[in-house]
Design a protein around this motif. Sequence first.
Motif, PDB file in Angstrom:
ATOM      1  N   MET A  25      10.803  74.082  15.608  1.00  0.00           N
ATOM      2  CA  MET A  25      11.278  73.626  15.822  1.00  0.00           C
ATOM      3  C   MET A  25      11.189  73.513  17.730  1.00  0.00           C
ATOM      4  N   GLU A  26      10.133  72.271  18.661  1.00  0.00           N
ATOM      5  CA  GLU A  26      10.282  72.409  19.909  1.00  0.00           C
ATOM      6  C   GLU A  26      11.699  72.626  20.817  1.00  0.00           C
ATOM      7  N   GLU A  27      12.164  73.268  21.237  1.00  0.00           N
ATOM      8  CA  GLU A  27      13.211  73.164  22.315  1.00  0.00           C
ATOM      9  C   GLU A  27      13.006  72.657  24.212  1.00  0.00           C
ATOM     10  N   ASN A  28      13.713  71.638  23.924  1.00  0.00           N
ATOM     11  CA  ASN A  28      13.800  71.013  25.474  1.00  0.00           C
ATOM     12  C   ASN A  28      14.437  71.493  26.555  1.00  0.00           C
ATOM     13  N   LYS A  29      13.593  71.798  27.640  1.00  0.00           N
ATOM     14  CA  LYS A  29      14.009  72.107  28.753  1.00  0.00           C
ATOM     15  C   LYS A  29      14.482  71.362  30.159  1.00  0.00           C
ATOM     16  N   CYS A  30      15.532  71.533  30.708  1.00  0.00           N
ATOM     17  CA  CYS A  30      15.840  70.824  32.137  1.00  0.00           C
ATOM     18  C   CYS A  30      14.518  70.442  32.637  1.00  0.00           C
ATOM     19  N   PRO A  31      14.078  69.744  33.276  1.00  0.00           N
ATOM     20  CA  PRO A  31      12.857  69.756  33.957  1.00  0.00           C
ATOM     21  C   PRO A  31      13.359  70.450  35.963  1.00  0.00           C
ATOM     22  N   GLN A  32      14.735  70.590  35.935  1.00  0.00           N
ATOM     23  CA  GLN A  32      15.041  71.413  37.379  1.00  0.00           C
ATOM     24  C   GLN A  32      14.627  72.836  37.412  1.00  0.00           C
ATOM     25  N   CYS A  33      15.489  72.850  36.628  1.00  0.00           N
ATOM     26  CA  CYS A  33      15.450  74.403  36.251  1.00  0.00           C
ATOM     27  C   CYS A  33      14.434  75.096  35.363  1.00  0.00           C
ATOM     28  N   GLY A  34      14.595  75.111  34.176  1.00  0.00           N
ATOM     29  CA  GLY A  34      13.734  74.566  32.885  1.00  0.00           C
ATOM     30  C   GLY A  34      14.743  75.244  32.297  1.00  0.00           C
ATOM     31  N   ALA A  35      15.791  75.358  31.825  1.00  0.00           N
ATOM     32  CA  ALA A  35      16.969  76.393  31.277  1.00  0.00           C
ATOM     33  C   ALA A  35      16.938  74.950  29.560  1.00  0.00           C
ATOM     34  N   PRO A  36      17.502  75.568  29.140  1.00  0.00           N
ATOM     35  CA  PRO A  36      17.578  74.883  27.045  1.00  0.00           C
ATOM     36  C   PRO A  36      18.835  74.055  27.835  1.00  0.00           C
ATOM     37  N   ILE A  37      18.124  72.560  26.911  1.00  0.00           N
ATOM     38  CA  ILE A  37      19.140  71.524  27.392  1.00  0.00           C
ATOM     39  C   ILE A  37      19.582  71.039  25.470  1.00  0.00           C
ATOM     40  N   ASP A  38      20.787  70.819  25.381  1.00  0.00           N
ATOM     41  CA  ASP A  38      21.385  70.730  24.300  1.00  0.00           C
ATOM     42  C   ASP A  38      21.234  68.961  24.005  1.00  0.00           C
ATOM     43  N   PRO A  39      20.848  68.926  22.888  1.00  0.00           N
ATOM     44  CA  PRO A  39      20.256  67.729  22.491  1.00  0.00           C
ATOM     45  C   PRO A  39      21.586  66.611  22.700  1.00  0.00           C
ATOM     46  N   GLY A  40      21.407  65.309  23.332  1.00  0.00           N
ATOM     47  CA  GLY A  40      22.540  64.232  23.678  1.00  0.00           C
ATOM     48  C   GLY A  40      23.062  65.220  24.862  1.00  0.00           C
ATOM     49  N   ALA A  41      22.511  65.416  25.295  1.00  0.00           N
ATOM     50  CA  ALA A  41      22.453  65.417  27.164  1.00  0.00           C
ATOM     51  C   ALA A  41      22.342  65.344  28.117  1.00  0.00           C
ATOM     52  N   THR A  42      23.231  64.432  29.033  1.00  0.00           N
ATOM     53  CA  THR A  42      22.685  63.511  30.003  1.00  0.00           C
ATOM     54  C   THR A  42      22.656  63.992  30.950  1.00  0.00           C
ATOM     55  N   GLU A  43      23.016  65.525  31.191  1.00  0.00           N
ATOM     56  CA  GLU A  43      22.694  66.116  32.909  1.00  0.00           C
ATOM     57  C   GLU A  43      22.817  67.770  32.165  1.00  0.00           C
ATOM     58  N   CYS A  44      22.043  68.648  32.887  1.00  0.00           N
ATOM     59  CA  CYS A  44      21.923  70.250  32.507  1.00  0.00           C
ATOM     60  C   CYS A  44      23.390  70.583  33.071  1.00  0.00           C
ATOM     61  N   LYS A  45      23.583  71.233  31.996  1.00  0.00           N
ATOM     62  CA  LYS A  45      25.036  72.510  32.285  1.00  0.00           C
ATOM     63  C   LYS A  45      24.889  73.407  33.493  1.00  0.00           C
ATOM     64  N   PHE A  46      23.357  74.147  33.487  1.00  0.00           N
ATOM     65  CA  PHE A  46      22.816  75.004  34.443  1.00  0.00           C
ATOM     66  C   PHE A  46      23.326  75.047  36.051  1.00  0.00           C
ATOM     67  N   CYS A  47      22.483  73.331  36.252  1.00  0.00           N
ATOM     68  CA  CYS A  47      21.834  73.291  37.075  1.00  0.00           C
ATOM     69  C   CYS A  47      22.290  71.956  37.537  1.00  0.00           C
ATOM     70  N   GLY A  48      23.086  71.166  36.328  1.00  0.00           N
ATOM     71  CA  GLY A  48      23.553  69.720  37.508  1.00  0.00           C
ATOM     72  C   GLY A  48      22.899  68.467  36.728  1.00  0.00           C
ATOM     73  N   GLU A  49      21.557  69.429  37.071  1.00  0.00           N
ATOM     74  CA  GLU A  49      20.387  67.603  37.114  1.00  0.00           C
ATOM     75  C   GLU A  49      20.764  66.804  36.447  1.00  0.00           C
ATOM     76  N   LYS A  50      20.902  65.851  36.881  1.00  0.00           N
ATOM     77  CA  LYS A  50      20.556  64.629  35.654  1.00  0.00           C
ATOM     78  C   LYS A  50      19.348  64.425  35.381  1.00  0.00           C
ATOM     79  N   LEU A  51      19.816  64.026  34.138  1.00  0.00           N
ATOM     80  CA  LEU A  51      18.267  63.938  33.227  1.00  0.00           C
ATOM     81  C   LEU A  51      18.285  62.261  32.351  1.00  0.00           C
ATOM     82  N   ALA A  52      17.227  62.089  32.686  1.00  0.00           N
ATOM     83  CA  ALA A  52      16.240  60.233  32.734  1.00  0.00           C
ATOM     84  C   ALA A  52      17.262  59.766  31.289  1.00  0.00           C
ATOM     85  N   VAL A  53      17.130  58.540  31.307  1.00  0.00           N
ATOM     86  CA  VAL A  53      17.969  58.320  29.714  1.00  0.00           C
ATOM     87  C   VAL A  53      16.928  57.827  28.525  1.00  0.00           C
TER      88      VAL A  53
END
Length: 133
Positions: free
Chosen positions: A1-29
Amino acid sequence: MEENKCPQCGAPIDPGATECKFCGEKLAVQQAAQQVQQPQPQVVIQQAAPQQVYVTGINPSWPIKNKIAAGLLGIFLGAIGVHKFYMGKIGMGILYLCFCWTGIPAIVGFIEGIIYLCSNDENFQLKNHVRIE
């Protein structure tokens, strides 16, 4: 299973998240929608090797500060919040200044100075939103 990562900081992202919980980067819809839908392993497409992209997350508009100066100011003048003023956190500097008579800011400033000096350059820059000289 492929893990999604934040494009800004590279941290793992939870499914359905709208922003990164580590750096606060808004994720594209569409990225958030892709995370909700699990890819179907029915079709295998041969892709070319991805290009190497280095994403540091350090904004070039952040002010330039010296990590060693910030650490030493925290150790020696942390009681009156000079290191907070230097880092551009004026509100926290005023708070340290208001409570300097208690001695608590001196202890916290000393610990923060040690943390500044011991942290690596990238973490220091990302946490404090500054660039290093």
